[in-house]
Design a protein around this motif. Structure first.
Motif, PDB file in Angstrom:
ATOM      1  N   LEU A   1       0.920  -1.241   0.026  1.00  0.00           N
ATOM      2  CA  LEU A   1      -0.048  -0.097   0.163  1.00  0.00           C
ATOM      3  C   LEU A   1       0.881   1.350  -0.041  1.00  0.00           C
ATOM      4  O   LEU A   1       1.815   1.447   0.987  1.00  0.00           O
ATOM      5  N   VAL A   2       0.728   1.983  -1.093  1.00  0.00           N
ATOM      6  CA  VAL A   2       1.698   3.249  -1.097  1.00  0.00           C
ATOM      7  C   VAL A   2       0.913   4.367  -1.294  1.00  0.00           C
ATOM      8  O   VAL A   2       0.008   4.758  -2.180  1.00  0.00           O
ATOM      9  N   GLU A   3       0.890   5.176   0.022  1.00  0.00           N
ATOM     10  CA  GLU A   3       0.048   6.739   0.227  1.00  0.00           C
ATOM     11  C   GLU A   3       0.856   7.521  -0.389  1.00  0.00           C
ATOM     12  O   GLU A   3       2.249   7.435  -0.147  1.00  0.00           O
TER      13      GLU A   3
ATOM     14  N   LEU B   1      -5.723  12.941  -1.105  1.00  0.00           N
ATOM     15  CA  LEU B   1      -4.798  11.645  -0.945  1.00  0.00           C
ATOM     16  C   LEU B   1      -5.051  10.507  -1.995  1.00  0.00           C
ATOM     17  O   LEU B   1      -6.031  10.325  -2.147  1.00  0.00           O
ATOM     18  N   SER B   2      -3.907   9.791  -2.114  1.00  0.00           N
ATOM     19  CA  SER B   2      -4.323   8.706  -2.712  1.00  0.00           C
ATOM     20  C   SER B   2      -3.634   7.457  -2.127  1.00  0.00           C
ATOM     21  O   SER B   2      -2.438   7.545  -1.614  1.00  0.00           O
ATOM     22  N   CYS B   3      -3.999   6.195  -2.588  1.00  0.00           N
ATOM     23  CA  CYS B   3      -3.296   4.936  -1.951  1.00  0.00           C
ATOM     24  C   CYS B   3      -3.450   3.939  -3.248  1.00  0.00           C
ATOM     25  O   CYS B   3      -4.358   3.729  -3.497  1.00  0.00           O
ATOM     26  N   THR B   4      -2.218   3.507  -3.639  1.00  0.00           N
ATOM     27  CA  THR B   4      -2.192   2.525  -4.600  1.00  0.00           C
ATOM     28  C   THR B   4      -1.737   1.242  -4.138  1.00  0.00           C
ATOM     29  O   THR B   4      -0.956   1.142  -3.174  1.00  0.00           O
ATOM     30  N   ALA B   5      -2.631   0.099  -4.249  1.00  0.00           N
ATOM     31  CA  ALA B   5      -2.550  -1.099  -3.605  1.00  0.00           C
ATOM     32  C   ALA B   5      -2.084  -2.080  -4.674  1.00  0.00           C
ATOM     33  O   ALA B   5      -2.254  -2.184  -6.033  1.00  0.00           O
TER      34      ALA B   5
ATOM     35  N   PHE C   1      -7.889  -6.155  -4.869  1.00  0.00           N
ATOM     36  CA  PHE C   1      -8.202  -4.660  -4.458  1.00  0.00           C
ATOM     37  C   PHE C   1      -9.777  -4.453  -4.638  1.00  0.00           C
ATOM     38  O   PHE C   1     -10.364  -4.045  -3.474  1.00  0.00           O
ATOM     39  N   SER C   2     -10.417  -4.887  -5.825  1.00  0.00           N
ATOM     40  CA  SER C   2     -11.827  -4.507  -5.908  1.00  0.00           C
ATOM     41  C   SER C   2     -12.756  -5.493  -5.241  1.00  0.00           C
ATOM     42  O   SER C   2     -14.073  -5.136  -5.026  1.00  0.00           O
ATOM     43  N   SER C   3     -12.169  -6.539  -4.597  1.00  0.00           N
ATOM     44  CA  SER C   3     -13.121  -7.243  -3.652  1.00  0.00           C
ATOM     45  C   SER C   3     -13.257  -6.897  -2.226  1.00  0.00           C
ATOM     46  O   SER C   3     -14.056  -7.511  -1.386  1.00  0.00           O
TER      47      SER C   3
ATOM     48  N   LYS D   1      -7.747   1.126 -11.530  1.00  0.00           N
ATOM     49  CA  LYS D   1      -6.572   1.594 -11.369  1.00  0.00           C
ATOM     50  C   LYS D   1      -6.109   1.086  -9.800  1.00  0.00           C
ATOM     51  O   LYS D   1      -4.872   1.204  -9.387  1.00  0.00           O
ATOM     52  N   LYS D   2      -6.959   0.515  -9.026  1.00  0.00           N
ATOM     53  CA  LYS D   2      -6.506  -0.316  -7.493  1.00  0.00           C
ATOM     54  C   LYS D   2      -6.014   0.982  -6.829  1.00  0.00           C
ATOM     55  O   LYS D   2      -4.992   0.657  -6.240  1.00  0.00           O
ATOM     56  N   THR D   3      -6.738   1.853  -6.813  1.00  0.00           N
ATOM     57  CA  THR D   3      -6.503   3.255  -6.237  1.00  0.00           C
ATOM     58  C   THR D   3      -7.645   3.545  -5.191  1.00  0.00           C
ATOM     59  O   THR D   3      -8.777   3.663  -5.794  1.00  0.00           O
ATOM     60  N   LEU D   4      -7.059   4.031  -4.128  1.00  0.00           N
ATOM     61  CA  LEU D   4      -7.975   4.668  -2.951  1.00  0.00           C
ATOM     62  C   LEU D   4      -7.959   5.855  -2.758  1.00  0.00           C
ATOM     63  O   LEU D   4      -6.742   6.536  -2.962  1.00  0.00           O
ATOM     64  N   TYR D   5      -8.771   6.898  -2.590  1.00  0.00           N
ATOM     65  CA  TYR D   5      -8.711   8.409  -2.491  1.00  0.00           C
ATOM     66  C   TYR D   5      -9.317   8.856  -1.065  1.00  0.00           C
ATOM     67  O   TYR D   5     -10.141   8.198  -0.564  1.00  0.00           O
ATOM     68  N   LEU D   6      -8.851  10.010  -0.792  1.00  0.00           N
ATOM     69  CA  LEU D   6      -9.291  10.843   0.283  1.00  0.00           C
ATOM     70  C   LEU D   6      -9.200  12.329  -0.122  1.00  0.00           C
ATOM     71  O   LEU D   6      -8.195  12.656   0.060  1.00  0.00           O
ATOM     72  N   GLN D   7     -10.250  12.625  -0.182  1.00  0.00           N
ATOM     73  CA  GLN D   7     -10.488  14.115  -0.523  1.00  0.00           C
ATOM     74  C   GLN D   7     -10.707  15.099   0.556  1.00  0.00           C
ATOM     75  O   GLN D   7     -11.727  14.492   1.164  1.00  0.00           O
TER      76      GLN D   7
END
Length: 117
Positions: A4-6, A20-24, A29-31, A76-82
């Motif tokens: 996990l890379v924030e 913020l972004s987090c690449t997994a 990831f989608s599960s 993109k296997k990416t999580l965000y936090l605005q």
């Protein structure tokens, strides 16, 4: 191997915004439900927000409601936090988190958010 890379943290003035972004990688990831946590200096890590695997369901800590928005891009296997209307008390290291069954005791390096008054 779970990774996990924030990213996306920084220094902003009170009232400012960050995304913020987090690449997994290393798991499907989608599960899975994904979350954001943060740790302020001298304090324990605390929950900020979570999102269901599809992105349809979301939940927030009281401190984040109305100001933060969690989202994900499963392709993109990416999580965000605005994060909007930031306050000095939002200062801390921000981490993304997969379910414990997936990441165990592993945590990424986090991304530092500093909000000046």
């Amino acid at each position: 191997q779970v990774q996990l890379v924030e990213s996306g943290g920084g220094l902003v003035q009170s009232g400012g915004s960050l995304n913020l972004s987090c690449t997994a990688s290393g798991f499907s990831f989608s599960s899975y439900v994904m979350s954001w946590y943060r740790q302020a200096p001298g304090k324990e890590r605390e929950f900020v927000a979570l999102i269901s695997s599809s992105g349809e369901a979301k939940d927030y800590a009281n401190s984040a409601k109305g100001r933060f928005a969690i989202s994900r891009d499963n392709a993109k296997k990416t999580l965000y936090l605005q994060m909007n209307s930031l306050k000095p008390e939002d200062t801390g290291l921000y981490y993304c988190k997969a379910p414990k069954a997936i990441q165990g005791d592993y945590w990424g390096q986090g991304t530092q958010v500093t909000v000046s008054s």
